[in-house]
Design a protein around this motif. Structure first.
Motif, PDB file in Angstrom:
ATOM      1  N   TRP A  62       0.822  -1.219   0.000  1.00  0.00           N
ATOM      2  CA  TRP A  62       0.000   0.000   0.000  1.00  0.00           C
ATOM      3  C   TRP A  62       0.855   1.268   0.000  1.00  0.00           C
ATOM      4  O   TRP A  62       0.346   2.355  -0.285  1.00  0.00           O
ATOM      5  CB  TRP A  62      -0.961   0.012   1.189  1.00  0.00           C
ATOM      6  N   LYS A  63       2.149   1.131   0.312  1.00  0.00           N
ATOM      7  CA  LYS A  63       3.049   2.293   0.298  1.00  0.00           C
ATOM      8  C   LYS A  63       3.733   2.418  -1.067  1.00  0.00           C
ATOM      9  O   LYS A  63       4.137   1.411  -1.655  1.00  0.00           O
ATOM     10  CB  LYS A  63       4.159   2.123   1.337  1.00  0.00           C
ATOM     11  N   TYR A  64       3.917   3.645  -1.525  1.00  0.00           N
ATOM     12  CA  TYR A  64       4.773   3.863  -2.695  1.00  0.00           C
ATOM     13  C   TYR A  64       6.176   3.377  -2.378  1.00  0.00           C
ATOM     14  O   TYR A  64       6.626   3.423  -1.230  1.00  0.00           O
ATOM     15  CB  TYR A  64       4.822   5.352  -3.062  1.00  0.00           C
TER      16      TYR A  64
ATOM     17  N   PHE B  44      -5.441   1.171   4.828  1.00  0.00           N
ATOM     18  CA  PHE B  44      -6.281  -0.004   5.055  1.00  0.00           C
ATOM     19  C   PHE B  44      -5.810  -1.183   4.207  1.00  0.00           C
ATOM     20  O   PHE B  44      -6.289  -2.301   4.365  1.00  0.00           O
ATOM     21  CB  PHE B  44      -7.740   0.361   4.780  1.00  0.00           C
ATOM     22  N   GLY B  45      -4.848  -0.906   3.343  1.00  0.00           N
ATOM     23  CA  GLY B  45      -4.211  -1.974   2.579  1.00  0.00           C
ATOM     24  C   GLY B  45      -5.077  -2.532   1.471  1.00  0.00           C
ATOM     25  O   GLY B  45      -6.248  -2.165   1.331  1.00  0.00           O
ATOM     26  N   ALA B 224      -7.859   3.592  -3.703  1.00  0.00           N
ATOM     27  CA  ALA B 224      -8.892   2.783  -3.042  1.00  0.00           C
ATOM     28  C   ALA B 224      -8.493   1.308  -2.966  1.00  0.00           C
ATOM     29  O   ALA B 224      -8.889   0.598  -2.041  1.00  0.00           O
ATOM     30  CB  ALA B 224     -10.218   2.925  -3.784  1.00  0.00           C
ATOM     31  N   HIS B 225      -7.691   0.847  -3.925  1.00  0.00           N
ATOM     32  CA  HIS B 225      -7.326  -0.568  -3.958  1.00  0.00           C
ATOM     33  C   HIS B 225      -6.039  -0.872  -3.190  1.00  0.00           C
ATOM     34  O   HIS B 225      -5.600  -2.023  -3.135  1.00  0.00           O
ATOM     35  CB  HIS B 225      -7.225  -1.054  -5.402  1.00  0.00           C
ATOM     36  N   GLY B 226      -5.417   0.163  -2.622  1.00  0.00           N
ATOM     37  CA  GLY B 226      -4.302  -0.058  -1.698  1.00  0.00           C
ATOM     38  C   GLY B 226      -3.048  -0.645  -2.320  1.00  0.00           C
ATOM     39  O   GLY B 226      -2.304  -1.371  -1.662  1.00  0.00           O
ATOM     40  N   MET B 227      -2.772  -0.329  -3.595  1.00  0.00           N
ATOM     41  CA  MET B 227      -1.625  -0.935  -4.274  1.00  0.00           C
ATOM     42  C   MET B 227      -0.630   0.100  -4.804  1.00  0.00           C
ATOM     43  O   MET B 227      -0.013  -0.096  -5.853  1.00  0.00           O
ATOM     44  CB  MET B 227      -2.118  -1.809  -5.433  1.00  0.00           C
ATOM     45  N   ARG B 269     -15.336  -6.470  -4.622  1.00  0.00           N
ATOM     46  CA  ARG B 269     -16.156  -5.282  -4.354  1.00  0.00           C
ATOM     47  C   ARG B 269     -16.433  -5.115  -2.865  1.00  0.00           C
ATOM     48  O   ARG B 269     -16.663  -4.006  -2.383  1.00  0.00           O
ATOM     49  CB  ARG B 269     -17.482  -5.346  -5.123  1.00  0.00           C
ATOM     50  N   GLU B 270     -16.429  -6.212  -2.142  1.00  0.00           N
ATOM     51  CA  GLU B 270     -16.682  -6.126  -0.698  1.00  0.00           C
ATOM     52  C   GLU B 270     -15.572  -5.361   0.006  1.00  0.00           C
ATOM     53  O   GLU B 270     -15.816  -4.555   0.890  1.00  0.00           O
ATOM     54  CB  GLU B 270     -16.808  -7.522  -0.081  1.00  0.00           C
ATOM     55  N   TRP B 271     -14.324  -5.670  -0.372  1.00  0.00           N
ATOM     56  CA  TRP B 271     -13.203  -4.971   0.253  1.00  0.00           C
ATOM     57  C   TRP B 271     -13.247  -3.483  -0.078  1.00  0.00           C
ATOM     58  O   TRP B 271     -12.997  -2.632   0.775  1.00  0.00           O
ATOM     59  CB  TRP B 271     -11.864  -5.576  -0.194  1.00  0.00           C
TER      60      TRP B 271
END
Lengths: 368, 368
Positions: A62-64, B44-45, B224-227, B269-271
């Motif tokens: 989740w971090k850059y 929130f990852g 939103a997807h934490g990536m 979609r739940e996450w």
């Protein structure tokens, strides 16, 4: 409504898709390959420690990534015996190549390479409007003397040389390159692509001071370190040149799992030695398979072997097509006379079993 | 020996490093941050299913990623209700931005944006020699009318608009943008940056036919997807425009673990709903913390909140510095009057506990 107004340069570029992956071929064929031996990926994979490091890093995805790749850059500096300021981490050699070309090449600027050498370099040069000047391979080797003479002749700002070479697998002794450098024209930068250096005999990498303004060398974690899908490579060069990339590079462009994996891969010398032994075995096996079929191979300092099909480019292409039809993904050089060969990546024993099984039929079909 | 000969454009660019990551700040401070609330990452990852998909894909990291991102592109087409030919997957919005600017902007070409909007866009425009024309924010909103009027005035080839906006968190109703599009000059492309769209009220995303030649929209898996650390985003636009990227993009540039993770993230979609709820709670909490300290916040349709420090830019900078000195990583707008605010990412309860703890001291120090 009209569409966007592209630059003149963009409008001049071809619309064809220049690179097709094996997945696209699989979709077109409607069947997966049994052996993936076309892209010089490392079928021996990354080290278990590298996998473990990447797994652990996923928790922080989740971090850059660190835009300066600080830890990795320092480890690479120790590895290359230079200062961290001489090291740039980037999105694979392809990404580094694109940015290097952008730094130096404006429309009309001259660039020198060998006819049949790495096409992605040519793609980037064309993409920035550079004019490519090509010299032939000499006995299946890229030839520094011809390249540097051509650079003189055309006033090239950049010259490309891979050592070892792709797609032929041939190489030059590093000491020879160091001497040849004296003939590089003033103000011309040598891009030394060492993507396959870990597979080459000791002495293949020339001794060049990292601050030498004439050379930038590029290496990758895609080949010996088995991380092609991670997209991470590095360049070594004079601090001023390395710093100039900060003007244009995608500062937050690095995948942080790739950064963590590369650091672990660099430290795992045992796994590298293991891969080097496996690659040597695979080169020997490919040579044996070729001989069993009445073909010869070129000596290789890489993780692939050029197999001379004994005919012209059309014949080698027929062999390649027959292999692909039999579920073996391979590629081949695209310029004569190198295109008398097909290029086979060093697979695991089970991959090369498939090659041994289908090559006789493929040859028979190509001849028939 | 002289060094490399850079292009005139490169020589004209500033040598300063334009972006500094929190890791660099931590090294300079000699201490880690307690709360990482400065880069709008998703604390929130990614979803557990996304992590699992990436873990599984690590086994294949020795393979290059599919250069056409076929499976992901098809899933995104279904998600965006368009054809796969309208979708381009790239190395985050930053990577897509760079290539888009390269397609359209030659030295001297005009581009319009808002003064204080996304600096990485400005960086890419400058990097290709484009001339930026800026309009002010209007009541902390990017203003389509001003932007499109400026585009008319200067003959811009490209105009940037983020909806929702970064760094203020404000937004426009999609229907309003659809109407405003009628004022976009002929032959000018609107780059609609929707990095934060998943946090915005229903109706914020305008209905635009994917084949509309006036617009390219960009979204990302970083927020939103934490990536963020995976570097993957996508663009939606007319097929001809999308195809033009094939002329210049790094075809083998995608990390295959990121490709696999994005596919899993899109399906979970739940996450996403969970993250949306957490972000709403965090926005409310940041607002409460601000009120507890006598400050106000701006309404936000993003995963961050702009906190109005109630003074000028110098005062907000003093608050920010005092927060950083107390181990809280935050950033702030860099243009007046927006720079009266600091920008705080939506953290987890434990991250915002740290903020609540240190903000009174930080304000006291800034006032004192």
């Amino acid at each position: 409504m009209t569409g966007p107004r592209y630059t003149d340069l963009i409008q001049s570029l071809p619309s064809t898709v220049p690179f097709v992956g094996p997945e696209e071929q699989e979709r077109a064929r409607g069947a997966p390959f049994r052996a993936r031996l076309g892209a010089n990926e490392s079928l021996f994979g990354p080290s278990p420690k590298t996998i473990a490091a990447m797994q652990a890093e996923l928790a922080d995805i989740w971090k850059y990534g660190d835009p300066s790749s600080h830890e990795l850059r320092h480890a690479l500096a120790a590895h290359m015996a230079c200062a961290p300021e001489n090291i740039l981490v980037g999105e694979g050699i392809d990404g580094l190549l694109g940015n290097l070309v952008r730094l130096l090449i404006a429309p009309g600027d001259a660039v020198a390479t060998s006819d049949g050498a790495y096409p992605t370099f040519n793609y980037h040069v064309a993409g920035f409007g550079g004019v490519l000047h090509k010299v032939p391979y000499v006995e299946d080797h890229e030839d520094p003397s011809l390249l540097f003479a051509k650079a003189h002749e055309v006033g090239a700002k950049l010259v490309y040389l891979a050592n070892p070479d792709n797609p032929m697998g041939t190489w030059h002794d590093g000491a020879k390159l160091t001497v040849a450098l004296d003939d590089l024209p003033e103000g011309c930068l040598l891009l030394l692509d060492e993507a396959y250096i870990e597979f080459a005999p000791h002495g293949t990498a020339p001794t060049i001071d990292a601050e030498d303004p004439r050379v930038i060398r590029m290496r990758t974690f895609s080949k010996a370190h088995g991380m092609a899908g991670a997209r991470i490579g590095y360049a070594t060069g004079a601090a001023g040149l390395i710093k100039s990339f900060d003007k244009i590079r995608n500062h937050f462009g690095m995948n942080r799992v790739a950064q963590a994996g590369a650091l672990a891969a660099l430290e795992d010398r045992e796994w590298l030695a293991h891969v080097q032994r496996e690659v040597q075995s695979a080169r020997d096996r490919i040579d044996q398979i070729a001989r069993d079929n009445g073909l010869t191979t070129l000596p290789s300092a890489t993780n692939f072997v050029a197999v001379d099909c004994g005919g012209d480019g059309d014949f080698a292409k027929a062999v390649l097509d027959a292999l692909v039809a039999r579920d073996v993904f391979v590629r081949m050089p695209f310029v004569a006379p190198q295109n008398r060969c097909i290029r086979i990546s060093c697979g695991r024993p089970q991959d090369l079993d498939v090659l041994a099984e289908v090559l006789p039929e493929a040859l028979s079909e190509a001849r028939g």
